[in-house]
Design a protein around this motif. Structure first.
Motif, PDB file in Angstrom:
ATOM      1  N   ARG A  91       0.828  -1.206   0.000  1.00 25.17           N
ATOM      2  CA  ARG A  91       0.000   0.000   0.000  1.00 25.17           C
ATOM      3  C   ARG A  91       0.865   1.259   0.000  1.00 25.17           C
ATOM      4  NH1 ARG A  91      -3.009   3.240   3.616  1.00 25.17           N
ATOM      5  NH2 ARG A  91      -1.973   2.344   5.431  1.00 25.17           N
ATOM      6  N   LYS A  92       2.043   1.170   0.644  1.00 28.36           N
ATOM      7  CA  LYS A  92       2.928   2.343   0.681  1.00 28.36           C
ATOM      8  C   LYS A  92       3.484   2.674  -0.700  1.00 28.36           C
ATOM      9  CE  LYS A  92       4.469   4.490   3.500  1.00 28.36           C
ATOM     10  NZ  LYS A  92       4.083   5.842   3.995  1.00 28.36           N
ATOM     11  N   GLN A  93       3.547   1.687  -1.565  1.00 28.33           N
ATOM     12  CA  GLN A  93       4.088   1.940  -2.896  1.00 28.33           C
ATOM     13  C   GLN A  93       3.060   2.609  -3.813  1.00 28.33           C
ATOM     14  OE1 GLN A  93       7.220   1.389  -2.753  1.00 28.33           O
ATOM     15  NE2 GLN A  93       6.964   0.244  -0.837  1.00 28.33           N
ATOM     16  N   THR A  94       1.792   2.478  -3.441  1.00 24.89           N
ATOM     17  CA  THR A  94       0.730   3.010  -4.312  1.00 24.89           C
ATOM     18  C   THR A  94       0.012   4.209  -3.729  1.00 24.89           C
ATOM     19  OG1 THR A  94      -0.833   1.415  -3.341  1.00 24.89           O
ATOM     20  CG2 THR A  94       0.338   0.754  -5.363  1.00 24.89           C
ATOM     21  N   GLU A  95       0.138   4.401  -2.408  1.00 24.37           N
ATOM     22  CA  GLU A  95      -0.558   5.513  -1.762  1.00 24.37           C
ATOM     23  C   GLU A  95       0.417   6.327  -0.923  1.00 24.37           C
ATOM     24  OE1 GLU A  95      -3.802   4.065   0.564  1.00 24.37           O
ATOM     25  OE2 GLU A  95      -4.321   2.501  -0.886  1.00 24.37           O
ATOM     26  N   GLU A  96       0.201   7.606  -0.901  1.00 24.67           N
ATOM     27  CA  GLU A  96       0.975   8.478  -0.013  1.00 24.67           C
ATOM     28  C   GLU A  96       0.254   8.546   1.323  1.00 24.67           C
ATOM     29  OE1 GLU A  96       3.876   9.857  -0.266  1.00 24.67           O
ATOM     30  OE2 GLU A  96       4.226   9.093  -2.293  1.00 24.67           O
ATOM     31  N   SER A  97       0.469   7.532   2.146  1.00 22.24           N
ATOM     32  CA  SER A  97      -0.241   7.469   3.428  1.00 22.24           C
ATOM     33  C   SER A  97       0.762   7.305   4.559  1.00 22.24           C
ATOM     34  CB  SER A  97      -1.205   6.288   3.425  1.00 22.24           C
ATOM     35  OG  SER A  97      -0.505   5.080   3.174  1.00 22.24           O
ATOM     36  N   VAL A  98       0.310   7.636   5.737  1.00 22.11           N
ATOM     37  CA  VAL A  98       1.149   7.472   6.920  1.00 22.11           C
ATOM     38  C   VAL A  98       1.245   5.993   7.249  1.00 22.11           C
ATOM     39  CG1 VAL A  98       1.395   8.008   9.371  1.00 22.11           C
ATOM     40  CG2 VAL A  98       0.458   9.722   7.781  1.00 22.11           C
ATOM     41  N   ASN A 148      15.243   7.077  -5.567  1.00 23.40           N
ATOM     42  CA  ASN A 148      14.760   8.468  -5.530  1.00 23.40           C
ATOM     43  C   ASN A 148      14.569   9.017  -4.121  1.00 23.40           C
ATOM     44  OD1 ASN A 148      12.322   7.271  -4.675  1.00 23.40           O
ATOM     45  ND2 ASN A 148      11.641   7.038  -6.807  1.00 23.40           N
ATOM     46  N   GLY A 149      15.081   8.289  -3.139  1.00 21.81           N
ATOM     47  CA  GLY A 149      15.002   8.796  -1.767  1.00 21.81           C
ATOM     48  C   GLY A 149      13.619   8.752  -1.150  1.00 21.81           C
ATOM     49  N   LYS A 150      12.733   7.995  -1.750  1.00 23.18           N
ATOM     50  CA  LYS A 150      11.375   7.902  -1.221  1.00 23.18           C
ATOM     51  C   LYS A 150      11.386   7.255   0.167  1.00 23.18           C
ATOM     52  CE  LYS A 150       6.740   6.350  -2.636  1.00 23.18           C
ATOM     53  NZ  LYS A 150       5.969   5.600  -3.650  1.00 23.18           N
ATOM     54  N   HIS A 151      10.501   7.699   1.029  1.00 24.34           N
ATOM     55  CA  HIS A 151      10.310   7.169   2.394  1.00 24.34           C
ATOM     56  C   HIS A 151      11.403   7.586   3.377  1.00 24.34           C
ATOM     57  CE1 HIS A 151       7.432   4.721   0.282  1.00 24.34           C
ATOM     58  NE2 HIS A 151       8.347   3.914  -0.246  1.00 24.34           N
ATOM     59  N   LEU A 152      12.385   8.380   2.964  1.00 21.24           N
ATOM     60  CA  LEU A 152      13.470   8.710   3.883  1.00 21.24           C
ATOM     61  C   LEU A 152      12.996   9.524   5.089  1.00 21.24           C
ATOM     62  CD1 LEU A 152      16.515   9.472   1.524  1.00 21.24           C
ATOM     63  CD2 LEU A 152      16.158   7.495   3.018  1.00 21.24           C
ATOM     64  N   ASN A 153      11.820  10.121   4.986  1.00 20.60           N
ATOM     65  CA  ASN A 153      11.282  10.877   6.118  1.00 20.60           C
ATOM     66  C   ASN A 153      10.217  10.094   6.908  1.00 20.60           C
ATOM     67  OD1 ASN A 153      12.849  13.208   5.586  1.00 20.60           O
ATOM     68  ND2 ASN A 153      11.429  13.786   3.944  1.00 20.60           N
ATOM     69  N   ASP A 154       9.990   8.869   6.506  1.00 19.41           N
ATOM     70  CA  ASP A 154       8.997   8.032   7.173  1.00 19.41           C
ATOM     71  C   ASP A 154       9.707   7.168   8.219  1.00 19.41           C
ATOM     72  OD1 ASP A 154       7.036   6.198   7.948  1.00 19.41           O
ATOM     73  OD2 ASP A 154       6.152   6.091   5.934  1.00 19.41           O
ATOM     74  N   SER A 155       9.790   7.656   9.457  1.00 17.93           N
ATOM     75  CA  SER A 155      10.598   6.988  10.482  1.00 17.93           C
ATOM     76  C   SER A 155      10.087   5.585  10.799  1.00 17.93           C
ATOM     77  CB  SER A 155      10.631   7.830  11.757  1.00 17.93           C
ATOM     78  OG  SER A 155       9.325   8.008  12.281  1.00 17.93           O
ATOM     79  N   GLN A 156       8.738   5.409  10.850  1.00 21.70           N
ATOM     80  CA  GLN A 156       8.203   4.086  11.179  1.00 21.70           C
ATOM     81  C   GLN A 156       8.503   3.072  10.087  1.00 21.70           C
ATOM     82  OE1 GLN A 156       4.821   3.556  13.959  1.00 21.70           O
ATOM     83  NE2 GLN A 156       3.966   5.307  12.841  1.00 21.70           N
ATOM     84  N   LEU A 158      11.074   3.210   7.960  1.00 19.31           N
ATOM     85  CA  LEU A 158      12.515   2.945   7.968  1.00 19.31           C
ATOM     86  C   LEU A 158      12.876   1.969   9.086  1.00 19.31           C
ATOM     87  CD1 LEU A 158      14.006   6.490   7.265  1.00 19.31           C
ATOM     88  CD2 LEU A 158      13.664   4.608   5.648  1.00 19.31           C
ATOM     89  N   ARG A 159      12.244   2.141  10.249  1.00 22.78           N
ATOM     90  CA  ARG A 159      12.506   1.210  11.351  1.00 22.78           C
ATOM     91  C   ARG A 159      11.969  -0.181  11.024  1.00 22.78           C
ATOM     92  NH1 ARG A 159      10.274   3.547  16.784  1.00 22.78           N
ATOM     93  NH2 ARG A 159      11.243   1.607  17.542  1.00 22.78           N
ATOM     94  N   SER A 160      10.859  -0.232  10.308  1.00 20.28           N
ATOM     95  CA  SER A 160      10.314  -1.530   9.901  1.00 20.28           C
ATOM     96  C   SER A 160      11.251  -2.233   8.920  1.00 20.28           C
ATOM     97  CB  SER A 160       8.929  -1.352   9.260  1.00 20.28           C
ATOM     98  OG  SER A 160       8.023  -0.772  10.167  1.00 20.28           O
ATOM     99  N   VAL A 161      11.809  -1.466   7.988  1.00 20.55           N
ATOM    100  CA  VAL A 161      12.761  -2.041   7.026  1.00 20.55           C
ATOM    101  C   VAL A 161      13.996  -2.550   7.765  1.00 20.55           C
ATOM    102  CG1 VAL A 161      14.316  -1.486   5.119  1.00 20.55           C
ATOM    103  CG2 VAL A 161      11.949  -0.677   5.084  1.00 20.55           C
ATOM    104  N   ARG A 162      14.472  -1.797   8.737  1.00 23.24           N
ATOM    105  CA  ARG A 162      15.612  -2.245   9.546  1.00 23.24           C
ATOM    106  C   ARG A 162      15.302  -3.566  10.236  1.00 23.24           C
ATOM    107  NH1 ARG A 162      16.397   2.414  13.561  1.00 23.24           N
ATOM    108  NH2 ARG A 162      17.444   0.730  14.689  1.00 23.24           N
ATOM    109  N   SER A 163      14.099  -3.676  10.788  1.00 24.70           N
ATOM    110  CA  SER A 163      13.711  -4.908  11.479  1.00 24.70           C
ATOM    111  C   SER A 163      13.665  -6.087  10.510  1.00 24.70           C
ATOM    112  CB  SER A 163      12.348  -4.743  12.158  1.00 24.70           C
ATOM    113  OG  SER A 163      12.387  -3.729  13.140  1.00 24.70           O
TER     114      SER A 163
END
Length: 799
Positions: A91-98, A148-156, A158-163
């Motif tokens: 959903r994050k790839q298709t929508e600009e949502s929190v 393209n640096g997408k999601h770099l400001n989405d802290s949750q 980024l932490r999920s990707v780290r996990s």
């Protein structure tokens, strides 16, 4: 299924969390699964997932109970994987949502479970988490970040990707099949793309020059988690991708690390310390691949700058009280990273020139911390040369510490990895005679034999390494006697030597090498040389790590008409019997000197046998700034080296070729066996013996040249010792005797070498001992006894 029933089960789990059973959890999981399938409203589903994740997080020992195979395989975990993670990433790839909070909660739950992977649950976890849709969504998310640096400001997020990266890394460290690797290979490529992106460079440039800053989520992901994920990645990862990352990041990282004040490193936070450790480790650790030369040469300048900075960190750490927890943590990081640098052979030689580095590492060996001590000794094993060992106040401490470590870990299943590391690092020290002596004296042989004969030990990590250490120790007669007397060990070694298991070729080779040393070498050395029947002009003795240059030299020699013997497999190639046969059938033996050659017990066996056989040795240096010492220094002492490391290859090769030609021309001169010269010498000796009726003067100082000859002829040493003493009178013969007393073994080797080099005759040890024994009767009581330091031109002092 009503919400009331679900709530009751959630409350029951939380209330009885400490004592809840697998069956109770399984019942609740069934209720949760049915309830979830009945929900059609998205917001209600989200609330349901959050409630379930919160409940499972309340279990105090969730990693133990939730990893039960019946629970891991439950459909509820599949629902959490697909709905809470995979669908949300899509959903994050298709929508600009929190990003929903439950994404992070779900990935953290699975990450915590992955820290407790073992043989009993790894297959279930792989089945659950190696989901292609999940992997595809993670890869796409990483590609969007790196491109393209997408999601770099989405802290949750980024932490999920780290996990998620942590989950896959933890599984990689356990049993993996080829199919598993093929599934997660795209993650490797996506992470590589991120680390080669401009965003990674900018994140390094944005770091403060002081080390006590805080990292944001994007810096933590790029500079800590991603490098850690790629560490020790399996071989299916393209090495060129790793080199590409180094070319992108290393120079910027080095500039940042060396611009910072060393004092501030001591105050850096655990988070920054972990980032520095993981990124440094990744940027220098790939040296153990087959691309070692590429890494070492291309990045040498940056590596040397980093080594100096880490050495300054160590200096400052030692100036403070190292018993403080924070400083111990820093010392632990520093010494681990310094060890990683020693794996680059040219950087290792540079490290040997850093003032006080060895003394600082020796100071760390007194730290009350096992891992710091162990890594300090691992570094010292690489860095120390013979003179460093001799300069130690208590060189026996090295053996003492290792033996204590081994005794404390050998029977502890929880310390298997530590024990494996101990043995591996001990191999670096057994190249030094002082350490060998102490290891034998302090009783390490029974421990090492135990490692070989007991089947519970890993064949490669323990049994093979233990055999190689025993092979190094077997150069001392005392060790040989102890090993030969252990019938069980000898029989087991013979069985290993006969085992043709292709997966254990190294173990077989180690057993063969030790048996050669214990049972066959003495007889082989004593075999008479057959002159002018050599099959090869040259035999090349080299270490596997130096194979590329040695193969280049081999190619040129063959091109110029030389008949050359070379073991192309080297690492697991010919047995010592085959190599000994090659040495015996070669006019010259090329000794390719480097750190790797000095450290290899197989190379020592080759060089030692060639030396014992009196072969003509031609030493060449193939590693920059390398200086032979110890056993290798003794073997090549007095010889001119051809330097391939610091000289253009064509020029060095030309010198080598000329040296070989000169040696061959010298060898082609007819020996004096049936010559007029030899006949006249024999007549002279016969006449001297038959006409002399008077006794030799009582004092050797009164002997003339003829007296010396007469003495040696009477002792039946006319073909061995006499050719070496043709110009000596009594005074000079006394000096030779005193040189022999100063170092019996080294002088024997020198005399044997000279006799073979000049007269192509072997010097039996019995003749040497006879000479030393019978000459004592003629030594005057007032003869000057020279200290061993007087004879600085003996072989042992030319190290």
């Amino acid at each position: 299924m009503s919400n009331t029933a679900i709530d009751e089960h959630c409350k029951s789990i939380q209330k009885h969390a400490a004592n809840i059973s697998i069956e109770q959890l399984k019942t609740s999981f069934d209720i949760f699964t049915v309830g979830f399938k009945e929900i059609n409203i998205p917001d209600v589903k989200s609330a349901f997932i959050e409630k379930i994740l919160f409940t499972l997080a309340s279990l105090p020992h969730r990693h133990k109970i939730l990893l039960n195979s019946e629970l891991v395989k439950h459909e509820l975990f599949i629902i959490l994987r697909d709905t809470a993670i995979t669908d949300e990433l899509h959903r994050k790839q298709t929508e600009e949502s929190v990003t929903q909070k439950f994404v992070l909660d779900a990935t953290i739950l699975f990450m915590n479970l992955s820290y407790s992977i073992d043989d009993s649950n790894v297959d279930e976890l792989k089945s659950l988490l190696f989901s292609k849709p999940l992997i595809d969504e993670l890869v796409y998310c990483l590609q969007e970040i790196g491109t393209n640096g997408k999601h770099l400001n989405d802290s949750q997020l980024l932490r999920s990707v780290r996990s998620l990266l942590t989950i896959f890394k933890n599984i990689i460290r356990n049993h993996m099949a080829a199919y598993d690797y093929s599934l997660i290979a795209p993650i490797f490529s996506a992470v590589t793309q991120c680390l080669c992106s401009p965003y990674a460079i900018e994140m390094i440039k944005s770091l403060d020059q002081y080390f006590y800053q805080k990292l944001d989520n994007s810096q933590t992901l790029f500079l800590r988690t991603m490098p850690w994920y790629l560490q020790w990645y399996p071989d299916y990862g393209d090495p060129e991708n790793l080199i590409k990352i180094l070319r992108t990041l290393l120079h910027e990282f080095t500039a940042w690390m060396t611009s910072g004040q060393p004092e501030s490193y001591l105050q850096c936070s655990p988070q920054v310390n972990a980032m520095i450790r993981q990124l440094t480790y990744f940027l220098i650790r790939p040296v153990e691949s087959e691309n070692v030369n590429i890494f070492s040469e291309e990045f040498y300048s940056d590596y040397c700058k980093l080594v100096l900075q880490w050495s300054s960190f160590l200096s400052l750490t030692l100036k403070h009280h190292s018993n403080k927890t924070n400083l111990k943590s820093k010392a632990q990081t520093i010494v681990q990273i310094l060890y990683n640098f020693t794996l680059h052979l040219n950087v290792l030689n540079f490290m040997k020139t850093i003032p006080d580095l060895i003394s600082m590492l020796l100071e760390l060996t007194d730290t009350d911390h096992d891992e710091i001590q162990l890594n300090a000794y691992r570094c010292l094993g690489k860095l120390m040369v013979e003179n460093d060992i001799k300069a130690m106040v208590n060189p026996g401490k090295i053996a003492t510490v290792y033996i204590d470590f081994m005794r404390n870990t050998i029977d502890d299943p929880g310390k298997t990895e530590r024990f494996d590391s101990l043995l591996k690092s001990l191999k670096n020290f057994v190249q030094h005679d002082q350490v060998k002596t102490e290891l034998i004296k302090q009783g390490t042989l029974p421990l090492l034999m135990k490692c070989v004969v007991e089947v519970r030990f890993d064949p490669i990590k323990v049994q093979q390494v233990a055999l190689e250490i025993l092979l190094a120790l077997s150069f001392f007669n005392e060790a040989c006697l102890i090993l030969k007397q252990n019938e069980d060990f000898m029989n087991h070694s013979r069985n290993l030597a006969e085992n043709s298991n292709s997966g254990q070729a190294g173990l077989q080779r180690a057993a063969e090498g030790l048996l050669w040393k214990l049972e066959k070498e003495n007889a082989a050395v004593a075999k008479p040389s057959i002159l002018y029947s050599h099959k090869y002009n040259i035999m090349i003795s080299y270490a596997h790590k130096n194979q590329e240059l040695c193969l280049q030299i081999h190619e040129e020699l063959v091109k110029h008409g030389f008949n050359v013997w070379l073991d192309r497999e080297c690492l697991y190639g010919s047995t010592m019997v085959g190599i000994a046969n090659a040495i015996e059938n070669s006019e010259n033996v090329l000794i390719c000197m480097s750190n790797a050659y000095k450290e290899s017990v197989y190379c020592q066996s080759e060089a030692h046998y060639a030396f014992e056989r009196g072969c003509r040795l031609i030493p060449i240096i193939i590693e920059a700034d390398y200086k032979p010492d110890g056993w290798l220094g003794i073997i090549v002492s007095g010889k001119i080296y051809v330097n391939f490391a610091n000289t253009q290859f064509s020029l060095a090769y030309e010198k080598l070729k000329n040296e070989i030609i000169q040696q061959c021309q010298t060898a082609s001169k007819p020996l004096p066996t049936n010559s007029t010269e030899n006949n006249s010498m024999s007549l002279e000796h016969t006449e001297l013996l038959s006409n002399t009726i008077e006794d030799l003067p009582y004092s050797i100082t009164e002997w003339t040249h003829d007296h010396v000859k007469l003495f040696l002829l009477r002792m039946k040493l006319g073909t061995t010792i006499l050719p070496l003493c043709t110009r000596l009178d009594g005074d000079r013969l006394l000096q030779l005797y005193e040189m022999c007393l100063s170092n019996r073994e080294s002088m024997y080797q020198s005399l044997k070498f000279e006799l073979n080099e000049r007269y192509h005759t072997l010097l039996p040890i019995a003749d040497y001992i006879t000479f030393l024994h019978n000459i004592k009767a003629y030594i005057p009581s007032n003869a000057i006894t020279y200290p061993s330091s007087f004879f600085r031109f003996t072989r042992c002092d030319l190290m």
